[in-house]
Design a protein around this motif. Structure first.
Motif, PDB file in Angstrom:
ATOM      1  N   SER A   1      75.094 113.564  14.467  1.00 59.44           N
ATOM      2  CA  SER A   1      75.291 113.666  15.918  1.00 59.44           C
ATOM      3  C   SER A   1      74.718 114.949  16.507  1.00 59.44           C
ATOM      4  O   SER A   1      74.555 115.055  17.727  1.00 59.44           O
ATOM      5  CB  SER A   1      76.788 113.591  16.241  1.00 59.44           C
ATOM      6  N   GLN A   2      74.380 115.912  15.650  1.00 61.52           N
ATOM      7  CA  GLN A   2      73.864 117.204  16.133  1.00 61.52           C
ATOM      8  C   GLN A   2      72.343 117.295  16.087  1.00 61.52           C
ATOM      9  O   GLN A   2      71.770 118.328  16.435  1.00 61.52           O
ATOM     10  CB  GLN A   2      74.477 118.332  15.297  1.00 61.52           C
TER      11      GLN A   2
ATOM     12  N   ARG B   1      69.945 114.936  21.465  1.00 59.30           N
ATOM     13  CA  ARG B   1      70.808 114.357  22.503  1.00 59.30           C
ATOM     14  C   ARG B   1      70.939 112.842  22.333  1.00 59.30           C
ATOM     15  O   ARG B   1      72.043 112.293  22.433  1.00 59.30           O
ATOM     16  CB  ARG B   1      70.242 114.692  23.889  1.00 59.30           C
TER      17      ARG B   1
ATOM     18  N   CYS C   1      73.148 111.961  19.460  1.00 63.55           N
ATOM     19  CA  CYS C   1      74.536 112.297  19.797  1.00 63.55           C
ATOM     20  C   CYS C   1      75.162 111.181  20.634  1.00 63.55           C
ATOM     21  O   CYS C   1      76.297 110.778  20.394  1.00 63.55           O
ATOM     22  CB  CYS C   1      74.588 113.626  20.544  1.00 63.55           C
TER      23      CYS C   1
END
Length: 334
Positions: free
Chosen positions: A35-36, A39, A42
Motif C-alpha cells: 500500500s506504500q 497512490r 494505496c
C-alpha cells in the motif's frame, strides 16, 4: 533507442480493478508495504472488495487463568502485537471493513475495541472474543457506533440485558445472533424484550436451559432458524446445580414448538464428537483444547466461518464430515 523505445504501461497506471484482483491474493501483513508503493496502489489496497472480511482467527493471546477478576492475565507482548496489527488493518482498510472475526481466546481491552469501532463504521458482522477485559462501557460505546450491525457471535456474559438493549436501540437491521457458553432464562428474556425481530439464533455447543428455549420459541414470532446442536440441555434452574437435571434426549415440547421454524438443528448423541466434548467439559466448552477451527463451525451456513481468512496463510483442519443438504428439521451427527 530514442525512436525504437517501446511504450508500455507502468505498474502504477494499471487499472484499479486489475490491481484489486491481484491484491486480494495477499494477506494483511503483505498488504502493508504494498500500500506504500504509490497512490494508485494505496487506493487499490483500500478497496471494499479486499476488506469485506477482516479475519484475525489465528491471533490468540498468551494468557494465564487467575482467580481474581477479570480471571485472566495477558502478557504485554500480546497486547502490543494486537495494537500493531489493528493499526495496520484499520489504516489500510479506510473504514471499509464489513465483517470482523476474532478468536475466542483473544483477550482484547476497551482501548482495542474503541480503536476498531471508531475506524469501522460500516461493520455488519462481528465475531467477538472473550469479554474478560472488556467493560460494560467499552462494549456499549462500540455498539452505538455500529448502527449497521446485522450479525454478532459472542461468548456468554454474566449480565446480558444491557448488551441486548444497546443492540436493539442502535442496530435496526440486527437479525442474527450466536452465543457460545451458557444460555438461561435471563438471557432469553433479554433477547425477547430487546430483539423481537431476531431471525437466526445459534446456541451451538452451549449449556442451555430448556425453559429458555421454550420461552424464545413462544415469544420470537420472526425466528426462522434455531441451532441447539451439541448443547447440554437442562431442566430446572441453571444457578442451582442440585435442582437441575440434564436431558439426554430432546424434549417433545421443544420439537412441537420448533415445528414452525424453517430450519431447526439439534444433536444429543454419545457417538457425536462435539457432544462428547460438551460432556467432558461439563457443558462449558474449553475451546483452547481442540483444533483451531472448531469454534468457527456452525450448522447454520450464514454463521459458519469456514476456513481461516488472510491475516496469515493457514488451513483449517476438522474432523467433521461434509454436511448434507439443508433440511428444516435436522438432527446433526458429526
Amino acid at each position: 533507442m530514442g525512436e525504437n523505445k517501446s511504450v508500455g504501461k507502468r505498474w502504477e497506471d494499471m487499472e484499479t480493478d486489475v490491481l484489486v484482483k491481484i491484491f486480494k491474493q495477499l494477506n494483511m501483513i503483505e498488504l502493508g508495504p504494498v500500500s506504500q508503493v504509490c497512490r494508485s496502489w494505496c487506493l487499490a489496497c483500500s478497496d471494499p472488495l479486499i476488506w469485506n472480511a477482516l479475519d484475525f482467527g489465528l491471533l490468540k493471546s498468551n494468557f494465564i487463568q487467575t482467580r481474581a477478576s477479570p480471571y485472566i492475565w495477558v502478557d504485554d507482548w500480546s497486547d502490543r502485537r494486537l495494537t500493531q496489527l489493528l493499526r495496520v488493518a484499520m489504516g489500510i482498510s479506510r473504514g471499509n471493513v464489513a465483517c470482523m472475526i476474532f478468536h475466542f481466546n483473544l483477550y482484547m481491552k476497551d482501548e482495542h475495541l474503541t480503536y476498531i469501532s471508531e475506524r469501522s463504521p460500516h461493520l455488519k458482522r462481528l465475531v467477538m472474543p472473550a469479554w474478560n477485559r472488556i467493560t460494560k462501557n467499552g462494549i456499549c460505546q462500540a455498539i452505538r457506533r455500529w448502527s449497521e450491525l446485522e450479525s454478532m457471535t459472542m461468548p456468554t456474559i454474566a449480565h446480558p440485558p444491557y448488551i441486548m438493549e444497546e443492540i436493539g436501540k442502535n442496530c435496526k437491521n440486527f437479525s442474527e445472533l450466536k452465543i457460545m457458553g451458557s444460555f438461561d432464562a435471563q438471557f432469553a428474556t433479554a433477547i425477547a424484550a430487546h430483539l423481537p425481530n431476531l431471525k437466526v439464533l445459534s446456541l451451538r455447543c452451549s449449556r442451555v436451559a430448556k425453559e429458555a428455549i421454550l420461552y424464545l420459541l413462544n415469544c420470537l414470532e420472526h425466528l426462522e432458524v434455531l441451532n441447539i446442536a451439541h448443547c447440554m440441555l437442562f431442566d430446572g434452574p441453571m444457578l442451582h446445580p442440585g435442582r437441575r437435571q440434564s436431558l439426554r434426549e430432546l424434549d417433545h415440547t421443544v420439537h412441537e414448538k420448533a415445528a414452525r421454524l424453517r430450519e431447526f438443528y439439534h444433536c444429543q448423541s454419545l457417538s457425536c464428537i462435539a457432544c462428547q466434548r460438551m460432556i467432558a467439559d461439563e457443558g462449558l466448552m474449553r475451546w483452547y483444547r481442540y483444533e483451531e477451527c472448531f469454534w468457527r463451525q456452525d450448522e447454520i451456513s450464514s454463521l459458519d466461518l469456514g476456513d481461516y481468512g488472510k491475516l496469515f496463510d493457514a488451513k483449517c483442519e476438522t474432523n467433521a464430515r461434509e454436511r448434507p443438504p439443508l433440511r428444516r428439521d435436522r438432527e446433526i451427527r458429526l
